[in-house]
Design a protein around this motif. Structure first.
Motif, mmCIF file in Angstrom:
data_model
loop_
_atom_site.group_PDB
_atom_site.id
_atom_site.type_symbol
_atom_site.label_atom_id
_atom_site.label_comp_id
_atom_site.label_asym_id
_atom_site.label_seq_id
_atom_site.Cartn_x
_atom_site.Cartn_y
_atom_site.Cartn_z
ATOM 1 N N ASP B 386 79.084 10.855 33.004
ATOM 2 C CA ASP B 386 77.857 11.104 33.767
ATOM 3 C C ASP B 386 77.242 12.439 33.375
ATOM 4 O OD1 ASP B 386 77.921 8.771 35.173
ATOM 5 O OD2 ASP B 386 78.803 9.631 37.000
ATOM 6 N N ALA B 439 74.890 14.475 42.762
ATOM 7 C CA ALA B 439 75.330 13.108 42.472
ATOM 8 C C ALA B 439 74.148 12.193 42.154
ATOM 9 C CB ALA B 439 76.133 12.559 43.639
ATOM 10 N N GLU B 443 73.520 10.154 38.673
ATOM 11 C CA GLU B 443 73.450 8.700 38.692
ATOM 12 C C GLU B 443 72.178 8.175 38.024
ATOM 13 O OE1 GLU B 443 73.600 5.822 42.373
ATOM 14 O OE2 GLU B 443 75.373 7.119 42.277
ATOM 15 N N SER B 444 71.098 8.919 38.163
ATOM 16 C CA SER B 444 69.824 8.438 37.613
ATOM 17 C C SER B 444 69.631 8.858 36.150
ATOM 18 C CB SER B 444 68.657 8.932 38.457
ATOM 19 O OG SER B 444 68.615 10.348 38.391
ATOM 20 N N ARG B 453 69.932 4.300 31.285
ATOM 21 C CA ARG B 453 71.364 4.037 31.205
ATOM 22 C C ARG B 453 71.600 2.555 30.870
ATOM 23 N NH1 ARG B 453 76.204 6.774 33.727
ATOM 24 N NH2 ARG B 453 74.691 8.202 34.658
#
Lengths: 447, 474
Positions: B386, B439, B443-444, B453
Motif C-alpha cells: 500500500d 488509511a 486505500e485509494s 489499482r
C-alpha cells in the motif's frame, strides 16, 4: 558549484554529485569520507588497481568502431536457428525509446501499462500463430525453450516415461543445451531416425512407448525441410502418452500448418527472426502450450484484468509459479528474460500484418527452392540433397571437400555452413537474395 | 513525467489493443502460397496496420511506462541505474551485426571485444577465467552450479546439497534445484548476516556449495566472509558468489579475494546496460583456475594478437544455443571502458553514499546496518504494498516490497549512484508522505497514474492471456 562534468573529469561521468554536494551528504551521514561507508574488513579489501584505463565517449566510439571493423565484410548465407530478415527502421526508432529501453520488470503495473500491453500483444500474436491458447512473454532462445519444454514434460506427464525423443538431425547446440537442462532431472535424451530430412514416422513409432515423456520434432527442420506428416507424429506421441513438442519459428508459422492442428502440446523455437537483426546469436525463445499446463508454464505471463475505475488494465500474473515466490519449487529459474526483444518482434509483426507475414514466409520457400535449383545445376554439386519442400535453407552435397569450398567462398565474400565432409548448408532470405547470382558464380568457381 | 499524458479518452481501456484497431484475415491459398494446401495453414488472422498507426500505438504505450529516464527507480537488488546512450550507438554498429556461425577468422573484431570483456570481468571479480555465454543472471547461477557439479564429479565427490541463506534471491534456490541439488536453507542470524554456528551445522560431506551474495540482500557486508569460506572449504564445498550486489564493491573488494570459487556477474545491473522491460540481460560466470576446465564451450582466447574459440578440456557443454546476449555484452564492455578504475570506484562510492544519505532522510525504521548500496526499511504496521502504491502518486517508482521476507513489510531500497541530491530529496519526500498517509489515502492510491489499482487476484483467478481470450469473454 556547477554539476556539469568535463569529459575528462575524474570518477564516473554518470554520478551527478558536485564536490560540495558530496561533502554535504557525507556530513549528513556523519562520516568523513566515502571510504568509511565501506564495511569491508582489511583482510579482504582490494588495495590494488584493476588496470582498466578510462576512455572518453568519443575515444570509445572510435575505438570500438575500429575494432568491429576488423570483422570481415561477408554476405551471410547462414541460418540454422538464427535467421536474418529485414527489420524496418521504425522498429529501432520505437523500441529504443528510453521509456521502453530503460524500464524494468513490471512490478508496479499502474505505471508500466505500456510495456505490459505490448507483451500481452506479443503473447496474443504467438497464440494466433500457434493456435495454442497460452504463450509466455519469452525464453532466452530456441535451445533454452526446448530445455524448458522437456522439464515441463517431466512435471505434467501422465505416464512414467523419462525419455525425451529428439530427431537425429538436431542442431548440436540445441542438443547440448537440452542435455544440461535435463541433467538435474530423471529425464534422458535419445534420438530417433530421419528419412530424407524428415521424421521417419514408422521408426519413431517403434521407439515411442510408455517410457517416452516427450517427442520433439521441428518444422522446418534444421535442414530447412518442411515436414509432411506432423499429424502422424502427434498421434505417435498421443499413443505413447507423451507430450508432442514442436520446434518452429515465427516467420514459418505465417505459412506452415498451425501447430495446434497437428496435435502439438508445446511449441518452442525462435521468435527473433523478426525484430532483431543478426546479433551474434542473441535470441528470443518462443514458448506456447495448452491451457491444461498453464500453471506449469515457465517464465512470465501477462494477463488482462481491470483496475478500480473499471478499465481494462494489464499485470504480470500467476506469479506463484515463479522463483521469487516458490523458490526451489518454481517452474523455472528464469527471471530476467528477453522482454525487449519480444517488444521488437511484436512491433515487426504489427508492421507486417497478416498479409505481410504470409508474403514473407512464401518468399522464404520460393527463394530457397530457386537457389537450390540453380546450385543443383552446377557440376559437382547436388542441391537440394533432400527431395522435400524447403523453407529458407537447404543442404548441398559437394564432390570436393566441403570445408575447402566454404573457405574459397569466404575468400569471395560469402559465408555458408559446413555441416559435414561433403555437405554445406545454405540459407537465403529477402536480405541476401539479391546476392544469390554472385553466390552461384562463386560456387561455380569453387567446385 | 505526467502520468496522465497518455490517458486515452473516456473509453473502457487506456489504449486499444492492436487487434481492436484492425483484425485482418488472409486466405493463405489465395495469397499465393507456394506450397501444397496440406502443408500450410488455411488462413492467418493478425492486425494489419499502416506504419503511422503502428508508430502512434507504440509511442502511446511508451508514454504509459516508467523508466530510469522518467525518474527515480530505487528497486532494491535490481540496480536500476542510468544507461549511457553512447553504448546504444556502439551496439548498433553494423559490423557487430554478425551471424554466430561465422568463422573465428572472419570475426576477429567481435572476438576481440569478447576477449576484452572476459579480461575486464576477471580483473573486477578477482577470478581466473570467465565465460560470457549465460544470457541472464539466473542462467549464470545455473551455469555456475553446473560447473561446480562437474568439478565435484570429476574429483569423485558425491555431493547432493547446496546451501542457500534464507535471504538469498529466489533464483539461487531455483537454479540449484534445476541442477538437481537438494536445497538447504540457512536461516539469517540476528544481525541479518550469516550465522557461523548455523553454517557449521548446515555443512557436511553432502555440501556441494554455498551460494552467497555479498553485500547481502539487505546491503550488509558479510564481515565473516573469510571464516565462511574456511568453513565451506574445510567441508569440501565450493563458495558461489551471486553478483547481484557487485555494484557496491567495485574496486574495493573482489569475490575471488574473499575466497569465492565461482561467481556470476549481472552485467545489465552493475555495468548499466538497459534492462529493456525485464531483459535481455547477461550473466557471465567467473571461476578460479581449478574450475576453468569445466566452463561452457566455446571460450575466447588470444594468441599473439589473434583471437580464437576453444573448448575447455572438461566443459559442461552449453547453456545457450549460441553465445548469449552479444549486444548486452558489447554495451557492458563500453560502459566498463568508459569508467575505468576510478569511474568504477566512484560509481560504487556514490551508490553507497546515496543509500546512506537517503536512509537518513526517511522517517521509517531500518532494522539492519551498517549497509552498503541498499537498505531494507520496514513499513511497520503498514502494508508495504500500500505504501508503494501511495509513493506512485508522488512521481517516483517505489522500492522492492515485502522482500526479503525476514524484514517485516520490507521496502528494499537501492537508489544507485545515478540519483542526484535533489532526486534523493524527492524520493525521501515521497517516502515520508506515503508513510504518513492515512488509511483512506493508502486505500485509494494510486490516483495519478495511468491506471488505478489493479485487481491482481482477479487477474490470476480468471487468466486472460491473449486478445483471443478477451474476445471470447465479451
Amino acid at each position: 558549484m556547477s554539476k556539469r562534468r568535463h569529459e575528462d573529469a575524474d570518477g564516473s561521468p554518470y554520478t551527478p554529485h558536485s564536490p560540495a554536494e558530496t561533502a554535504a551528504m557525507l556530513d549528513e551521514v556523519g562520516v568523513e569520507s566515502e571510504e568509511e561507508l565501506f564495511d569491508v574488513p582489511p583482510e579482504v579489501r582490494f588495495e590494488g588497481d584493476l588496470g582498466i584505463d578510462p576512455r572518453s565517449e568519443r575515444e570509445l566510439r572510435a575505438e570500438l568502431s575500429a575494432t568491429l571493423a576488423k570483422n570481415d565484410d561477408l554476405t551471410e548465407f547462414l541460418g540454422r536457428d538464427h535467421h536474418t530478415h529485414y527489420v524496418p527502421s521504425v522498429v529501432d526508432e520505437l523500441s529504443e525509446r528510453a521509456e521502453f529501453l530503460t524500464s524494468y520488470t513490471q512490478y508496479q503495473p499502474e505505471i508500466t501499462q505500456g510495456f505490459l500491453q505490448a507483451l500481452f500483444e506479443y503473447q496474443s500474436m504467438i497464440v494466433e500463430l500457434t493456435g495454442l491458447p497460452v504463450a509466455n512473454c519469452s525464453m532466452y532462445d530456441a535451445a533454452t525453450a526446448l530445455g524448458e519444454a522437456a522439464r515441463l514434460s517431466d512435471r505434467v506427464r501422465r505416464v512414467s516415461g523419462t525419455e525425451v525423443l529428439v530427431p537425429e538431425l538436431l542442431h548440436e547446440n540445441k542438443r547440448a543445451v537440452l542435455d544440461n537442462y535435463v541433467d538435474g532431472t530423471d529425464l534422458s535424451v535419445a534420438t530417433y531416425p530421419m528419412d530424407d530430412g524428415n521424421v521417419d514416422v514408422e521408426a519413431l513409432a517403434d521407439l515411442a512407448g510408455e517410457g517416452t515423456a516427450m517427442i520433439y520434432a521441428e518444422n522446418p527442420t534444421v535442414r530447412g525441410t518442411i515436414e509432411e506428416r506432423l499429424s502422424a507424429v502427434g498421434e505417435v506421441a498421443d499413443d505413447a502418452g507423451a507430450l508432442f513438442c514442436l520446434g518452429t519459428d515465427v516467420v514459418a508459422l505465417g505459412l506452415l500448418e498451425p501447430p495446434a492442428s497437428v496435435g502439438a502440446d508445446v511449441v518452442v523455437g525462435e521468435a527473433d527472426a523478426l525484430g532483431l537483426p543478426t546479433a551474434y546469436g542473441m535470441g528470443l525463445g518462443l514458448f506456447a502450450t495448452r491451457e491444461d499446463f498453464l500453471r506449469q508454464v515457465p517464465g512470465r505471463l501477462v494477463g488482462a484484468g481491470e483496475d478500480e475505475s473499471g478499465r481494462r488494465a494489464y499485470t504480470l500474473t500467476l506469479q506463484t509459479r515463479e522463483q521469487h515466490i516458490r523458490k526451489e519449487r518454481a517452474t523455472s529459474n528464469i527471471c530476467t528474460n528477453q522482454a525487449w526483444v519480444a517488444l521488437r518482434t511484436a512491433m515487426h509483426l504489427a508492421l507486417l500484418g497478416a498479409d505481410g507475414l504470409v508474403d514473407l514466409a512464401s518468399e522464404c520457400v520460393r527463394e530457397a527452392e530457386s537457389l537450390a535449383e540453380r546450385l543443383g545445376d552446377l557440376k559437382g554439386i547436388k542441391a537440394p540433397v533432400h527431395d522435400r519442400h524447403h523453407f529458407r535453407e537447404f543442404l548441398v552435397r559437394t564432390d570436393q571437400p566441403a570445408p575447402a569450398i566454404a573457405s574459397d567462398l569466404e575468400a569471395e565474400g560469402f559465408a555458408v555452413h559446413v555441416v559435414g565432409d561433403h555437405r554445406l548448408q545454405v540459407c537465403v532470405t529477402e536480405v541476401n537474395a539479391g546476392r544469390a547470382d554472385d553466390l552461384v558464380e562463386a560456387f561455380a568457381e569453387a567446385v | 513525467m505526467n502520468h496522465d499524458q497518455a490517458r486515452y479518452g473516456d473509453d473502457d481501456r487506456y489504449e486499444p489493443l492492436l487487434s481492436e484497431k484492425d483484425d485482418t484475415s488472409v486466405d493463405v491459398g489465395e495469397a499465393g502460397s507456394p506450397l501444397p494446401d496440406d502443408l500450410t495453414r488455411d488462413d492467418l488472422s493478425l492486425p494489419s496496420l499502416a506504419e503511422p498507426e503502428v508508430a502512434r500505438h507504440y509511442t502511446r504505450l511508451s508514454q504509459m511506462n516508467w523508466s530510469v529516464e522518467s525518474g527515480p527507480y530505487p528497486l532494491g537488488s535490481c540496480t536500476m541505474k542510468y544507461n549511457p546512450s553512447f553504448a546504444e550507438d556502439v551496439a548498433a554498429d553494423p559490423n557487430g551485426a554478425v551471424h554466430p556461425d561465422r568463422s573465428a577468422e572472419s570475426l576477429q573484431g567481435t572476438l576481440e571485444v569478447l576477449y576484452g570483456l572476459q579480461d575486464y570481468l576477471a580483473r573486477i571479480g578477482g577470478m581466473d577465467a570467465v565465460t560470457l555465454q549465460p544470457p541472464a543472471g539466473a542462467a549464470g547461477e545455473f551455469t555456475g552450479i553446473l560447473v561446480a557439479k562437474a568439478y565435484h564429479e570429476a574429483n569423485g565427490h558425491d555431493r547432493s546439497e547446496v546451501i542457500v541463506p534464507s535471504s538469498a534471491h529466489g533464483t539461487n534456490f531455483a537454479s540449484a534445484a534445476m541442477a538437481g541439488y537438494d536445497v538447504v536453507e540457512l536461516p539469517s542470524g540476528d544481525d541479518g548476516r550469516v550465522d557461523l554456528e548455523a553454517l557449521e551445522a548446515a555443512v557436511s560431506d553432502d555440501t556441494a556449495a554455498l551460494m552467497l551474495t555479498n553485500p547481502n540482500t539487505v546491503g550488509l557486508f558479510e564481515r565473516d566472509i573469510a571464516d565462511i569460506a574456511d568453513i565451506v572449504h574445510d567441508a569440501g564445498g565450493l563458495l558461489y558468489y551471486d553478483g547481484a550486489n557487485l555494484n557496491a564493491l567495485l574496486g574495493r573488494a573482489r569475490p575471488g579475494d574473499m575466497g569465492f570459487d565461482v561467481m556470476h556477474y549481472n552485467v545489465h545491473k552493475t555495468f548499466a546496460t538497459p534492462h529493456g522491460g525485464g531483459g535481455p540481460g547477461a550473466g557471465p560466470v567467473g571461476v578460479t583456475e581449478e574450475l576453468a576446465p569445466f566452463l561452457p564451450s566455446p571460450r575466447v582466447r588470444e594468441d599473439d594478437g589473434h583471437y580464437e574459440l576453444f573448448e575447455p578440456a572438461e566443459t559442461v557443454g552449453k547453456v545457450h544455443g549460441y553465445q548469449g546476449n552479444w549486444l548486452v555484452l558489447l554495451k557492458a564492455y563500453a560502459y566498463i571502458a568508459r569508467l575505468g578504475d576510478e569511474g568504477l570506484e566512484d560509481a560504487s562510492a556514490k551508490a553507497v553514499l546515496n543509500a546512506n544519505y537517503l536512509a537518513e532522510q526517511i522517517d521509517c525504521e531500518i532494522p539492519y546496518g551498517p549497509f552498503h548500496h541498499e537498505f531494507a526499511a520496514t513499513a511497520g504496521d503498514r502494508d508495504a504494498a500500500d505504501v508503494a502504491k501511495a509513493m506512485l502518486d508522488h512521481g517516483v517508482h517505489p522500492p522492492t516490497t515485502k522482500w526479503p521476507e525476514f524484514v517485516p513489510e520490507a521496502m528494499l531500497t537501492e537508489p544507485t549512484e545515478a540519483e542526484s541530491l535533489d532526486s534523493l530529496e524527492d524520493l525521501a519526500a515521497a517516502f515520508n508522505a506515503a508513510f504518513d498517509a492515512d488509511a483512506a489515502e493508502l486505500e485509494s492510491a494510486p490516483s495519478k497514474t495511468t491506471a488505478r489499482r489493479i485487481d491482481q487476484a482477479d487477474a490470476a483467478r480468471n487468466p486472460r492471456l491473449s486478445w483471443r481470450s478477451i474476445d471470447a469473454e465479451e
